[in-house]
Design a protein around this motif. Structure first.
Motif, PDB file in Angstrom:
ATOM      1  N   GLN A 211      -2.365  32.802  29.201  1.00 23.04           N
ATOM      2  CA  GLN A 211      -3.974  33.045  29.165  1.00 23.04           C
ATOM      3  C   GLN A 211      -4.467  34.475  28.864  1.00 23.04           C
ATOM      4  OE1 GLN A 211      -5.364  30.853  32.396  1.00 23.04           O
ATOM      5  NE2 GLN A 211      -4.932  28.775  31.579  1.00 23.04           N
ATOM      6  N   VAL A 212      -5.373  34.013  28.283  1.00 20.12           N
ATOM      7  CA  VAL A 212      -6.107  35.071  27.521  1.00 20.12           C
ATOM      8  C   VAL A 212      -7.974  34.434  27.354  1.00 20.12           C
ATOM      9  CG1 VAL A 212      -6.712  37.194  26.188  1.00 20.12           C
ATOM     10  CG2 VAL A 212      -4.115  36.426  26.304  1.00 20.12           C
ATOM     11  N   PRO A 213      -8.601  35.443  28.531  1.00 23.45           N
ATOM     12  CA  PRO A 213      -9.886  35.467  28.060  1.00 23.45           C
ATOM     13  C   PRO A 213     -10.568  36.046  27.360  1.00 23.45           C
ATOM     14  CG  PRO A 213      -8.840  37.139  30.138  1.00 23.45           C
ATOM     15  CD  PRO A 213      -8.082  36.495  29.191  1.00 23.45           C
ATOM     16  N   GLU A 214     -11.515  35.149  26.983  1.00 19.61           N
ATOM     17  CA  GLU A 214     -12.058  35.401  25.691  1.00 19.61           C
ATOM     18  C   GLU A 214     -12.530  36.261  25.890  1.00 19.61           C
ATOM     19  OE1 GLU A 214     -15.134  31.192  23.668  1.00 19.61           O
ATOM     20  OE2 GLU A 214     -14.950  31.934  25.884  1.00 19.61           O
ATOM     21  N   SER A 215     -13.377  36.879  26.911  1.00 12.54           N
ATOM     22  CA  SER A 215     -13.853  38.252  26.819  1.00 12.54           C
ATOM     23  C   SER A 215     -13.367  39.089  25.944  1.00 12.54           C
ATOM     24  CB  SER A 215     -14.174  38.641  27.982  1.00 12.54           C
ATOM     25  OG  SER A 215     -13.878  38.053  29.473  1.00 12.54           O
TER      26      SER A 215
ATOM     27  N   HIS B  12      -2.346  24.139  18.695  1.00 13.16           N
ATOM     28  CA  HIS B  12      -2.090  22.977  17.908  1.00 13.16           C
ATOM     29  C   HIS B  12      -3.110  22.434  16.851  1.00 13.16           C
ATOM     30  CE1 HIS B  12       2.849  22.858  18.445  1.00 13.16           C
ATOM     31  NE2 HIS B  12       2.180  24.065  19.289  1.00 13.16           N
ATOM     32  N   ASP B  13      -4.281  22.435  17.024  1.00 13.38           N
ATOM     33  CA  ASP B  13      -4.952  21.493  15.851  1.00 13.38           C
ATOM     34  C   ASP B  13      -5.919  22.903  15.836  1.00 13.38           C
ATOM     35  OD1 ASP B  13      -4.623  18.942  16.359  1.00 13.38           O
ATOM     36  OD2 ASP B  13      -5.708  18.808  18.489  1.00 13.38           O
ATOM     37  N   VAL B  14      -6.951  22.998  13.895  1.00 14.09           N
ATOM     38  CA  VAL B  14      -7.194  24.180  14.167  1.00 14.09           C
ATOM     39  C   VAL B  14      -8.768  23.987  14.473  1.00 14.09           C
ATOM     40  CG1 VAL B  14      -8.823  22.289  12.061  1.00 14.09           C
ATOM     41  CG2 VAL B  14      -8.472  24.729  11.909  1.00 14.09           C
ATOM     42  N   ALA B  15      -9.047  25.499  15.321  1.00 16.51           N
ATOM     43  CA  ALA B  15     -10.154  25.439  15.978  1.00 16.51           C
ATOM     44  C   ALA B  15     -10.534  26.606  16.190  1.00 16.51           C
ATOM     45  CB  ALA B  15      -9.897  24.464  17.658  1.00 16.51           C
ATOM     46  N   ALA B  16     -11.832  26.534  16.001  1.00 14.99           N
ATOM     47  CA  ALA B  16     -12.702  27.753  15.668  1.00 14.99           C
ATOM     48  C   ALA B  16     -12.652  28.464  17.619  1.00 14.99           C
ATOM     49  CB  ALA B  16     -13.736  27.866  15.365  1.00 14.99           C
ATOM     50  N   LEU B  17     -12.746  29.516  17.955  1.00 10.23           N
ATOM     51  CA  LEU B  17     -13.107  30.567  18.702  1.00 10.23           C
ATOM     52  C   LEU B  17     -14.211  31.060  18.964  1.00 10.23           C
ATOM     53  CD1 LEU B  17      -9.758  32.067  19.537  1.00 10.23           C
ATOM     54  CD2 LEU B  17     -11.004  30.118  20.705  1.00 10.23           C
ATOM     55  N   ALA B  18     -14.903  31.433  17.180  1.00  8.45           N
ATOM     56  CA  ALA B  18     -15.861  32.924  17.140  1.00  8.45           C
ATOM     57  C   ALA B  18     -16.064  31.651  15.381  1.00  8.45           C
ATOM     58  CB  ALA B  18     -15.787  33.703  16.980  1.00  8.45           C
TER      59      ALA B  18
END
Ligand SMILES: [Mn+2]
Length: 382
Positions: free
Chosen positions: A183-187, A203-209
């Motif tokens: 686990q890695v915090p977004e911050s 496993h799905d394409v997804a944006a974090l930013a």
């Protein structure tokens, strides 16, 4: 600069008892096919950099077939895109628990232009494209996610590549399709500090930013394939435009048929509805992976269903899962209350509850009871 971002190849993944004429598990062959198509597309796109963000292999000891296939395809990249660096990190699936086991990914270091990071957090400098790729494989992140993630002040382009479950402000995963990720915090990621952030694990394409993405897997190999509804493939990110473009890869057809309601129905009525649902499938179910969930079917009704016809469908499809759920499962899911996280005991019970015994003489109720008891004991010990 154009970056091809792949992840979660899961070569060597196997499922269902179906083989190709050459004796390779059909799903393993499907996964290899999808990767081959992805590599061919990468070659066409002629990116400046190729990234593989972890889980090249489904297991730490993949089959010889899977190793050979991966070696062949990374060699294709090297030969067809001479001078284009390929950087690979390890994920949770291809990182052995013990470091002295060695990592099979090290083999790919033998290929011209391919760099591999599987243990420590390391910055790969690529002066030919004025880029530094900070690599954070699973093992490094699982040991310590506090590791500073700092860009290289001397590089024009800074890329962060990690294999992890990124968590939001509430501490919950932003996306989840797999267990076992660090686990890695977004911050800790700070997308603004990077030209691009290439993440693997979901496993799905997804944006974090806008410039930080999970590219998704090339085939459906997660623990929850029925939730992988979107197209599989990889991403092409352009650092000039700041845009990520999904490059779909053809995969085996998967169908999660509309759920049926079994409450108050007899076996003949359920048979009729199941038949109608299967008949309505466009192009038929042959060779496809198909699931049909029927809620509220008591065990007494299950026994009276037309099992001969169900077996025929199982033979015709690559995988046909008539998921008959007992009444109590349904009540929990439909309560409307926020879904409570299941305990390990509950997970074991619901898994065994839905599983079809593989041999005669297995008493499901007894197995549920024993499984639940062991799980409870394990949880206490932990
Ligand atoms: Mn994965």
């Amino acid at each position: 600069m154009k970056i091809a971002h792949l992840a979660d190849l899961h070569l060597g993944y196997r499922a269902y008892h179906r083989s190709t004429p050459r004796g390779v598990n059909q799903r393993e062959a499907d996964v290899a096919d999808a990767f081959r198509r992805a590599v061919a597309r990468v070659v066409e796109l002629r990116p400046d950099l190729v990234l593989v963000a972890g889980d090249v292999f489904h297991t730490v000891r993949p089959s010889n077939t899977a190793i050979a296939e991966a070696f062949r395809q990374f060699s294709v990249l090297s030969e067809r895109l001479p001078g284009t660096p390929v950087v690979i990190i390890a994920g949770n699936h291809d990182s052995p628990r013990s470091v002295d086991t060695g990592n099979i990914l090290s083999l790919f270091r033998e290929i011209q232009g391919v760099q591999v990071v599987f243990e420590e957090c390391r910055a790969i400098k690529l002066p030919q494209i004025e880029t530094t790729v900070l690599c954070m494989p699973h093992v490094a992140l699982a040991a310590d996610h506090q590791t500073a993630m700092d860009p290289d002040p001397k590089a024009k382009h800074n890329v962060l590549m990690l294999h992890a479950e990124v968590t939001g402000k509430d501490g919950e995963p932003r996306y989840r399709s797999e267990f076992g990720g660090a686990q890695v915090p977004e911050s800790a990621i700070r997308p603004k500090a990077w030209s691009y952030v290439a993440a693997g694990h979901h496993h799905d394409v997804a944006a974090l930013a806008p410039n930080a993405w999970y590219c998704g897997a090339v085939e459906r190999t997660s623990a929850f394939i029925w939730q992988e509804k979107g197209e599989k493939g990889f991403l092409l990110f352009d650092t000039d435009t700041g845009r990520a473009e999904h490059q779909p890869v053809e995969t085996r057809a998967i169908l999660d048929l509309p759920r049926l309601e079994g409450r108050g129905l007899g076996a003949a009525e359920i048979d009729e509805r199941v038949l109608a649902a299967v008949d309505a499938v466009d192009g038929g179910i042959a060779g496809k992976m198909v699931r049909l969930v029927v809620h509220d079917v008591p065990r007494t009704v299950v026994r009276e269903l037309n099992h001969r016809r169900i077996r025929e469908w199982k033979a015709e499809a690559l995988h046909f899962h008539l998921d008959l759920r007992p009444p109590e499962t349904r009540r929990r899911a439909a309560s409307g209350a926020p879904v409570k996280r299941q305990t390990l005991k509950e997970q074991v019970e619901s898994f065994i509850g839905q599983w079809t015994p593989t041999r005669e003489g297995i008493e499901k109720e007894r197995l549920v009871e024993m499984g639940g008891a062991y799980a409870e004991r394990a949880a206490e010990a932990a």
